[in-house]
Design an enzyme around this catalytic site. Structure first.
Site, PDB file in Angstrom:
ATOM      1  N   ALA A   1       0.805  -1.223   0.000  1.00 50.32           N
ATOM      2  CA  ALA A   1       0.000   0.000   0.000  1.00 50.32           C
ATOM      3  C   ALA A   1       0.837   1.272   0.000  1.00 50.32           C
ATOM      4  O   ALA A   1       0.716   2.109  -0.912  1.00 50.32           O
ATOM      5  CB  ALA A   1      -0.936  -0.006   1.204  1.00 50.32           C
TER       6      ALA A   1
ATOM      7  N   CYS B   1      -6.224  -6.465   4.516  1.00 51.27           N
ATOM      8  CA  CYS B   1      -7.398  -6.448   5.392  1.00 51.27           C
ATOM      9  C   CYS B   1      -8.456  -7.464   4.962  1.00 51.27           C
ATOM     10  O   CYS B   1      -9.350  -7.800   5.748  1.00 51.27           O
ATOM     11  CB  CYS B   1      -8.008  -5.049   5.428  1.00 51.27           C
ATOM     12  SG  CYS B   1      -6.864  -3.782   6.007  1.00 51.27           S
TER      13      CYS B   1
ATOM     14  N   GLU C   1      10.665  -5.734  -3.262  1.00 48.89           N
ATOM     15  CA  GLU C   1       9.639  -6.444  -2.516  1.00 48.89           C
ATOM     16  C   GLU C   1      10.201  -7.784  -2.046  1.00 48.89           C
ATOM     17  O   GLU C   1      10.738  -8.557  -2.828  1.00 48.89           O
ATOM     18  CB  GLU C   1       8.400  -6.660  -3.383  1.00 48.89           C
ATOM     19  CG  GLU C   1       7.371  -7.632  -2.836  1.00 48.89           C
ATOM     20  CD  GLU C   1       6.874  -7.263  -1.449  1.00 48.89           C
ATOM     21  OE1 GLU C   1       6.739  -8.185  -0.609  1.00 48.89           O
ATOM     22  OE2 GLU C   1       6.626  -6.075  -1.182  1.00 48.89           O
TER      23      GLU C   1
ATOM     24  N   ASN D   1      -1.868   4.109   2.908  1.00 51.46           N
ATOM     25  CA  ASN D   1      -2.121   4.709   1.596  1.00 51.46           C
ATOM     26  C   ASN D   1      -1.902   6.218   1.618  1.00 51.46           C
ATOM     27  O   ASN D   1      -1.305   6.781   0.705  1.00 51.46           O
ATOM     28  CB  ASN D   1      -3.546   4.373   1.146  1.00 51.46           C
ATOM     29  CG  ASN D   1      -3.646   2.995   0.526  1.00 51.46           C
ATOM     30  OD1 ASN D   1      -3.343   2.810  -0.646  1.00 51.46           O
ATOM     31  ND2 ASN D   1      -4.053   2.022   1.314  1.00 51.46           N
TER      32      ASN D   1
ATOM     33  N   VAL E   1      15.850  -6.654   1.935  1.00 60.02           N
ATOM     34  CA  VAL E   1      16.823  -5.643   2.359  1.00 60.02           C
ATOM     35  C   VAL E   1      17.388  -6.022   3.718  1.00 60.02           C
ATOM     36  O   VAL E   1      16.646  -6.343   4.653  1.00 60.02           O
ATOM     37  CB  VAL E   1      16.175  -4.250   2.417  1.00 60.02           C
ATOM     38  CG1 VAL E   1      17.145  -3.217   2.984  1.00 60.02           C
ATOM     39  CG2 VAL E   1      15.701  -3.833   1.026  1.00 60.02           C
TER      40      VAL E   1
ATOM     41  N   ARG F   1     -26.014  15.917  23.733  1.00 65.40           N
ATOM     42  CA  ARG F   1     -26.941  16.680  24.562  1.00 65.40           C
ATOM     43  C   ARG F   1     -26.879  16.227  26.024  1.00 65.40           C
ATOM     44  O   ARG F   1     -26.833  17.031  26.945  1.00 65.40           O
ATOM     45  CB  ARG F   1     -28.368  16.514  24.045  1.00 65.40           C
ATOM     46  CG  ARG F   1     -28.644  17.225  22.714  1.00 65.40           C
ATOM     47  CD  ARG F   1     -30.041  16.896  22.201  1.00 65.40           C
ATOM     48  NE  ARG F   1     -31.081  17.370  23.121  1.00 65.40           N
ATOM     49  CZ  ARG F   1     -32.372  17.113  22.977  1.00 65.40           C
ATOM     50  NH1 ARG F   1     -32.779  16.357  21.954  1.00 65.40           N
ATOM     51  NH2 ARG F   1     -33.239  17.583  23.828  1.00 65.40           N
TER      52      ARG F   1
END
Length: 445
Positions: A10, A42, A32, A306, A80, A443
């Site tokens: 994302a 999700c 990636e 995002n 990485v 209220r």
């Protein structure tokens, strides 16, 4: 300009698309660790439950689209290991089949969108077959493949969002599910006690067993998990799903002086800049400024990923934009009810030194005389001294999302309960009461 992005989901791909559109001649390389780009994490519990029929439905854009249409060098299986910020290089390992090769890439600007990984506590026997975490499509696929007709009893450890959603979907598949949490209430750091109790009641009503104040120490079995060992005795099980939270993927910054949050997330400023020059961060690996707490927090959600990715990409491309922060909004479906929250809970307000007033009340979703009315339970708190709204939580079959979003907007703008009372909200008998449930609470409060 040579841009390197760590992470192809994302935040990373939102950033990449901002740069592509603003600076089409720049070189963008995305690293990636897995093989799937830009998918909806999700939705994974619903894929396990069969509501989502194919994992392909969860993929927003395939890797090939990024490569062929937008010219992004979208690499896979690139893990990485280290950032050399002085030489501006990303160092890691490329996995191909059973072999691994080292790589070192230079960057002019780096965006870290490495996400987070599921936490697996140091349970004994955690490597037994049948014990799972859920964060990626391969995680979900492995669970689905093992959910054979012989798997009748499933244990879910952790009663957070993922734990609740997995519990619901596994119960719907006809299995006996035991939900375990060490805390004395569901979502103890998130929900007020009266909201948590209603979630528990919903679980029990639908056949799930809930064991709170129960600590897990490990698992037993002959190659395959057969028992969960708890401080209240062993529990027979055929499968375990551990949903004990997530940890930011930031270990590759070990040899740098980057500023990390207590959660392990990378501290960023409103422009997604880190304390290292030319290095940005976004998403589940980064902090999220909390507007009510007025400090950095760690609330990893897809909405934040995002937004932050988009802002990071815009700033890298030269379009100055700021992330305005979060107010702590979240929502989850659990069997026949929806649970929503926004803002602070009473415990958080107290820890911040804020004197607050609270109100819990039951109301209806729309005009009482119109068919299809449903009850709505709401918990609301405000600042006692300033009358400013601090938080709202709600449980109900319908109408929760609307009220939480109204409250989130009010929190963003630091509105008082009197301001809430004066809002011009839509009304007709099928949709609302003349006084919206949120205004009713304002209220009274």
């Amino acid at each position: 300009m040579n841009i390197v992005i760590i992470g192809g989901d994302a935040a990373g791909m939102s950033a990449a698309m901002q740069i592509v559109r603003a600076q089409p001649k720049w070189q963008i390389t995305v690293l990636e660790k897995g093989a799937i780009y830009s998918y909806g994490q999700c939705g994974l519990p619903y894929y396990i439950g069969g509501i989502i029929k194919s994992h392909n439905e969860l993929i927003v854009r395939a890797r090939e689209v990024f490569q062929d249409r937008y010219g992004i060098d979208a690499r896979i299986y690139h893990e990485v290991k280290e950032i050399n910020h002085k030489k501006q290089r990303v160092i890691g390992t490329y996995h191909e089949g059973n072999s691994a090769k080292n790589f070192s890439l230079p960057y002019d600007k780096l965006i870290v969108a490495s996400g987070a990984s599921p936490v697996m506590p140091p349970f004994t026997g955690k490597n037994l077959a049948g014990i799972h975490v859920l964060k990626t499509i391969p995680d979900a696929q492995k669970i689905i493949d093992e959910l054979t007709s012989n798997v009748l009893n499933v244990t879910v450890i952790g009663a957070g969002y993922i734990g609740l959603e997995v519990t619901e979907n596994l119960v719907a598949s006809g299995r006996k599910v035991t939900l375990i949490d060490a805390a004395d209430q569901i979502g103890s750091s998130i929900y007020e006690s009266d909201i948590s109790e209603k979630i528990k009641q919903e679980a029990v009503k639908n056949g799930a067993e809930v064991l709170l104040s129960t600590s897990v120490s490990g698992f037993e079995g002959d190659g395959q998990v057969e028992r969960v060992i708890t401080d209240n005795g062993p529990l027979e099980t055929d499968m375990v799903i551990v949903a004990a939270g997530i940890k930011p993927n930031t270990d590759f910054f070990t040899n740098t002086d980057i500023h990390l949050h207590q959660s392990g997330a990378i501290v960023v400023n409103p422009y997604m800049e880190t304390t290292l020059p030319h290095v940005y961060a976004a998403g589940d690996c980064a902090t999220h400024y909390h507007r009510l707490k007025q400090r950095d927090d760690y609330i990893p959600l897809g909405t934040h990923a995002n937004k932050q990715g988009r802002i990071a990409g815009a700033n890298v491309a030269g379009n100055r934009k700021a992330f305005k922060g979060v107010v702590g909004s979240a929502i989850v479906k659990f069997f026949d009810v929806t649970i929503g929250k926004t803002g602070l809970n009473e415990k958080e307000a107290t820890e911040l030194g804020i004197a607050c007033c609270k109100l819990s009340y039951t109301t209806t979703t729309h005009a009482s005389y119109y068919p299809g009315n449903n009850q709505l339970f709401i918990h609301m708190i405000k600042n006692r001294d300033t009358d400013v709204l601090l938080g709202v939580q709600a449980v109900g079959a319908i109408g929760v999302d609307k009220r939480i979003d109204v409250a989130a907007t009010a929190l963003y703008h630091e509105m008082t309960t009197e301001d809430l009372e004066n809002l011009d909200l839509s009304y007709a008998p099928p949709f609302n009461s003349t006084w919206d449930p949120i205004q009713q609470g304002a209220r009274r409060l």
